[in-house]
Motif scaffolding. Structure first.
Motif, PDB file in Angstrom:
ATOM      1  N   GLY A   1      20.745  89.079  14.250  1.00  0.00           N
ATOM      2  CA  GLY A   1      20.169  88.246  13.962  1.00  0.00           C
ATOM      3  C   GLY A   1      20.930  86.904  13.632  1.00  0.00           C
ATOM      4  O   GLY A   1      20.646  85.771  14.219  1.00  0.00           O
ATOM      5  N   VAL A   2      21.968  87.179  12.789  1.00  0.00           N
ATOM      6  CA  VAL A   2      22.824  86.226  12.378  1.00  0.00           C
ATOM      7  C   VAL A   2      23.621  85.701  13.693  1.00  0.00           C
ATOM      8  O   VAL A   2      23.933  84.357  13.882  1.00  0.00           O
ATOM      9  CB  VAL A   2      23.775  86.655  11.405  1.00  0.00           C
ATOM     10  CG1 VAL A   2      25.001  85.696  11.155  1.00  0.00           C
ATOM     11  CG2 VAL A   2      22.876  87.103  10.124  1.00  0.00           C
ATOM     12  N   ALA A   3      23.987  86.868  14.592  1.00  0.00           N
ATOM     13  CA  ALA A   3      24.863  86.323  15.936  1.00  0.00           C
ATOM     14  C   ALA A   3      24.018  85.291  16.566  1.00  0.00           C
ATOM     15  O   ALA A   3      24.465  84.304  17.406  1.00  0.00           O
ATOM     16  CB  ALA A   3      25.281  87.562  16.580  1.00  0.00           C
ATOM     17  N   VAL A   4      22.714  85.721  16.915  1.00  0.00           N
ATOM     18  CA  VAL A   4      21.855  84.667  17.856  1.00  0.00           C
ATOM     19  C   VAL A   4      21.536  83.616  16.856  1.00  0.00           C
ATOM     20  O   VAL A   4      21.594  82.457  17.541  1.00  0.00           O
ATOM     21  CB  VAL A   4      20.264  85.575  17.749  1.00  0.00           C
ATOM     22  CG1 VAL A   4      19.333  84.360  18.302  1.00  0.00           C
ATOM     23  CG2 VAL A   4      20.479  86.735  18.365  1.00  0.00           C
ATOM     24  N   LEU A   5      21.479  83.388  15.593  1.00  0.00           N
ATOM     25  CA  LEU A   5      21.492  82.256  14.910  1.00  0.00           C
ATOM     26  C   LEU A   5      22.703  81.179  15.248  1.00  0.00           C
ATOM     27  O   LEU A   5      22.495  79.894  15.339  1.00  0.00           O
ATOM     28  CB  LEU A   5      21.330  82.448  13.300  1.00  0.00           C
ATOM     29  CG  LEU A   5      19.794  82.364  12.774  1.00  0.00           C
ATOM     30  CD1 LEU A   5      19.737  82.735  11.490  1.00  0.00           C
ATOM     31  CD2 LEU A   5      18.953  81.053  13.010  1.00  0.00           C
TER      32      LEU A   5
ATOM     33  N   GLY B   1       9.319  83.001  20.032  1.00  0.00           N
ATOM     34  CA  GLY B   1       9.054  81.803  20.639  1.00  0.00           C
ATOM     35  C   GLY B   1       9.063  80.682  19.248  1.00  0.00           C
ATOM     36  O   GLY B   1       9.715  79.514  19.670  1.00  0.00           O
ATOM     37  N   LEU B   2       9.098  81.082  18.263  1.00  0.00           N
ATOM     38  CA  LEU B   2       9.249  80.283  16.872  1.00  0.00           C
ATOM     39  C   LEU B   2      11.067  80.109  16.625  1.00  0.00           C
ATOM     40  O   LEU B   2      11.466  79.118  16.350  1.00  0.00           O
ATOM     41  CB  LEU B   2       8.745  80.726  15.637  1.00  0.00           C
ATOM     42  CG  LEU B   2       7.292  80.515  15.681  1.00  0.00           C
ATOM     43  CD1 LEU B   2       6.587  81.326  14.680  1.00  0.00           C
ATOM     44  CD2 LEU B   2       6.622  79.458  15.628  1.00  0.00           C
ATOM     45  N   GLY B   3      11.581  81.234  16.915  1.00  0.00           N
ATOM     46  CA  GLY B   3      12.959  81.206  16.795  1.00  0.00           C
ATOM     47  C   GLY B   3      13.656  82.772  17.277  1.00  0.00           C
ATOM     48  O   GLY B   3      13.133  83.776  16.918  1.00  0.00           O
ATOM     49  N   ARG B   4      14.633  82.466  18.153  1.00  0.00           N
ATOM     50  CA  ARG B   4      14.946  83.818  18.859  1.00  0.00           C
ATOM     51  C   ARG B   4      15.575  84.780  17.671  1.00  0.00           C
ATOM     52  O   ARG B   4      15.558  86.185  18.210  1.00  0.00           O
ATOM     53  CB  ARG B   4      16.242  83.611  19.742  1.00  0.00           C
ATOM     54  CG  ARG B   4      15.713  82.474  20.971  1.00  0.00           C
ATOM     55  CD  ARG B   4      16.836  82.451  21.974  1.00  0.00           C
ATOM     56  NE  ARG B   4      18.082  82.063  21.613  1.00  0.00           N
ATOM     57  CZ  ARG B   4      19.130  82.223  22.013  1.00  0.00           C
ATOM     58  NH1 ARG B   4      19.128  82.751  23.214  1.00  0.00           N
ATOM     59  NH2 ARG B   4      20.142  81.978  21.365  1.00  0.00           N
ATOM     60  N   SER B   5      16.005  84.336  16.663  1.00  0.00           N
ATOM     61  CA  SER B   5      16.543  85.424  15.705  1.00  0.00           C
ATOM     62  C   SER B   5      15.473  86.003  14.709  1.00  0.00           C
ATOM     63  O   SER B   5      15.818  87.168  14.078  1.00  0.00           O
ATOM     64  CB  SER B   5      17.462  84.867  14.644  1.00  0.00           C
ATOM     65  OG  SER B   5      16.846  83.690  14.029  1.00  0.00           O
ATOM     66  N   LEU B   6      14.182  85.717  14.749  1.00  0.00           N
ATOM     67  CA  LEU B   6      13.170  86.262  13.797  1.00  0.00           C
ATOM     68  C   LEU B   6      12.994  87.635  14.076  1.00  0.00           C
ATOM     69  O   LEU B   6      12.751  88.224  13.010  1.00  0.00           O
ATOM     70  CB  LEU B   6      12.052  85.410  13.920  1.00  0.00           C
ATOM     71  CG  LEU B   6      12.266  83.731  13.311  1.00  0.00           C
ATOM     72  CD1 LEU B   6      10.834  82.956  13.309  1.00  0.00           C
ATOM     73  CD2 LEU B   6      12.855  83.853  11.877  1.00  0.00           C
ATOM     74  N   PRO B   7      12.636  87.891  15.279  1.00  0.00           N
ATOM     75  CA  PRO B   7      12.186  89.342  15.638  1.00  0.00           C
ATOM     76  C   PRO B   7      13.252  90.368  14.974  1.00  0.00           C
ATOM     77  O   PRO B   7      12.992  91.622  14.464  1.00  0.00           O
ATOM     78  CB  PRO B   7      12.302  89.374  17.025  1.00  0.00           C
ATOM     79  CG  PRO B   7      11.836  88.144  17.484  1.00  0.00           C
ATOM     80  CD  PRO B   7      12.848  87.296  16.654  1.00  0.00           C
ATOM     81  N   PHE B   8      14.524  90.181  15.003  1.00  0.00           N
ATOM     82  CA  PHE B   8      15.655  90.802  14.875  1.00  0.00           C
ATOM     83  C   PHE B   8      15.754  90.917  13.178  1.00  0.00           C
ATOM     84  O   PHE B   8      15.909  91.758  12.805  1.00  0.00           O
ATOM     85  CB  PHE B   8      17.098  90.449  15.282  1.00  0.00           C
ATOM     86  CG  PHE B   8      16.736  90.309  16.840  1.00  0.00           C
ATOM     87  CD1 PHE B   8      16.410  91.393  17.720  1.00  0.00           C
ATOM     88  CD2 PHE B   8      16.893  89.119  17.590  1.00  0.00           C
ATOM     89  CE1 PHE B   8      15.737  91.195  18.971  1.00  0.00           C
ATOM     90  CE2 PHE B   8      16.732  88.999  18.812  1.00  0.00           C
ATOM     91  CZ  PHE B   8      16.218  89.898  19.792  1.00  0.00           C
TER      92      PHE B   8
END
Length: 418
Positions: free
Chosen positions: A107-111, A178-185
């Motif tokens: 998640g942090v890496a995606v952010l 859709g809201l933020g790519r990191s949110l599901p992870f």
């Protein structure tokens, strides 16, 4: 093999069970895994979407799913050995801790826009291994958290949990992505954190006391013990010959229906609706399972499920280019949770505690491994014959399983108690 303890009696569904909702330990575990399964369903949808956005390659996105399935299959038998060898609570805590770290890092890496395909593949392997160990240890622990008469109901509750999270998780995962790519992870990491907290709140022992004499051999010899137990029970041995084609047919049918709908120009919304209809059938079946299994013995359930599924799948085949094809398939899966609850309740009741993990792993691996081939088979059939003919092949596979169940001496052995 005949059950010789009182524990085995309720698993056949012939006696009423106590109220499971008053069992604090099981409800803590069940609630925590509802959240955990929901997080997993979100991440399972988001992972291929992330890879598709990063690479633009559907093949690489598909590689993520295939890697997870293969890693899970490879880890299944070792997971059974580990669940029987070590403290189950500690194993589940370690698995949750690993998954918290893995998904938080992703998640942090995606952010930070630093995620890579290699990182995703490593996460998928770690997650699959942790899932295999956790689910095996959880199943093995249930017998120690519930009363004998609650075993089948506990498995039915877990079935309902699985289908319920399948309904809600992908939609929530898509919304969060859709809201933020990191949110599901990051959301999945939070779900595992809640799971970990609930595990630590359970005070009851999750296994019987171990000593060297009971622990038995290690390595391959330990795995062989689980295989021998399953093959030594006429009913379980016969059931594997029926469960494998059933699971393969369900997987292949759902995949073939989705592809058929897409090829016929059906809208994406209606294609998704087909999967939802299928999941609703399983959820309703899971909710009805406690009542149904008190009315039908397990051998009867297997026969009814097999023949009804063969007929209903044939009905789906005739509707192959319509979203209505999912309706007979949903009706077919309705009895599945009841059969699973009765089966695994019976298995948990007759299996010694020190073999629970290995026996469960053997059954799951044998019953589901053929399902991994179903999408490939469905694709080959759809390339060569009509959609109706392709789906009829899966109905025929179940028909053969139904004939096998009808004449199986192993199935009859449970009916007669021999």
């Amino acid at each position: 093999m005949r059950p010789t303890t009182e524990d085995a009696v309720p698993a056949t569904g012939t006696e009423p069970s106590p109220n499971l909702w008053r069992n604090r330990a099981f409800n803590l575990l069940w609630t925590s895994q509802c959240l955990s399964d929901l997080g997993s369903a979100m991440a399972n949808l988001a992972l291929p979407l992330l890879v598709l956005q990063m690479t633009g390659s559907p093949t690489r996105a598909g590689l993520v799913g295939t890697t997870g399935l293969l890693a899970g299959m490879v880890c299944r038998l070792p997971a059974g050995i580990v669940a029987d060898r070590f403290d189950r609570r500690r194993l589940m805590v370690v698995c949750d801790a690993l998954r918290i770290v893995a998904f938080a890092v992703l998640g942090v890496a995606v952010l930070a826009d630093a995620a890579s395909l290699a990182m995703v593949l490593v996460l998928v392997v770690v997650n699959a291994a942790a899932n295999a160990v956790f689910s095996t240890a959880e199943h093995a622990a249930v017998r120690n958290l519930v009363r004998p008469g609650q075993l089948s109901d506990a498995v039915a509750r877990n079935e309902a949990r699985s289908y319920g999270t399948q309904l809600a998780g992908p939609q929530l995962g898509g919304l969060l992505f859709g809201l933020g790519r990191s949110l599901p992870f990051l959301g999945n990491a939070l779900s595992y954190l809640l799971s970990l907290a609930a595990l630590l709140a359970i005070r009851e022992p999750m296994q019987e006391p171990r000593d060297k004499a009971v622990a038995g051999p290690s390595g391959r010899a330990a795995g062989a013990e689980g295989v021998r137990f399953v093959l030594g029970n006429p009913f379980l041995r016969a059931l594997l010959l029926i469960a494998a084609p059933l699971n393969m047919a369900f997987t292949g049918m759902l995949f073939a229906i989705i592809v058929s709908l897409q090829r016929s120009g059906t809208s994406s919304y209606l294609v998704g609706l087909a999967s939802t209809i299928f999941a609703v059938g399983g959820l309703l079946g899971a909710l009805a399972a406690p009542s149904l299994q008190r009315r039908l013995r397990l051998p009867t359930l297997i026969l009814v499920l097999s023949w009804a599924t063969a007929v209903l799948m044939a009905g789906s085949a005739l509707l192959s280019t319509s979203v209505l094809a999912a309706v007979p398939l949903a009706a077919a899966v309705f009895l599945g949770p009841t059969a699973n609850a009765a089966l695994f309740g019976y298995q948990a009741a007759i299996t010694p505690d020190h073999l629970q993990g290995r026996v469960f792993s053997v059954i799951i691996l044998a019953a589901t491994s053929a399902a991994a081939l179903a999408p490939v088979l469905a694709g080959l059939l759809l390339d060569r014959v009509s959609s109706t003919a392709a789906l009829m092949v899966f109905a025929l596979i179940v028909g053969i399983a139904a004939v096998t169940a009808t004449f199986s001496s192993g199935i009859r052995s449970m009916s007669t108690g021999t």
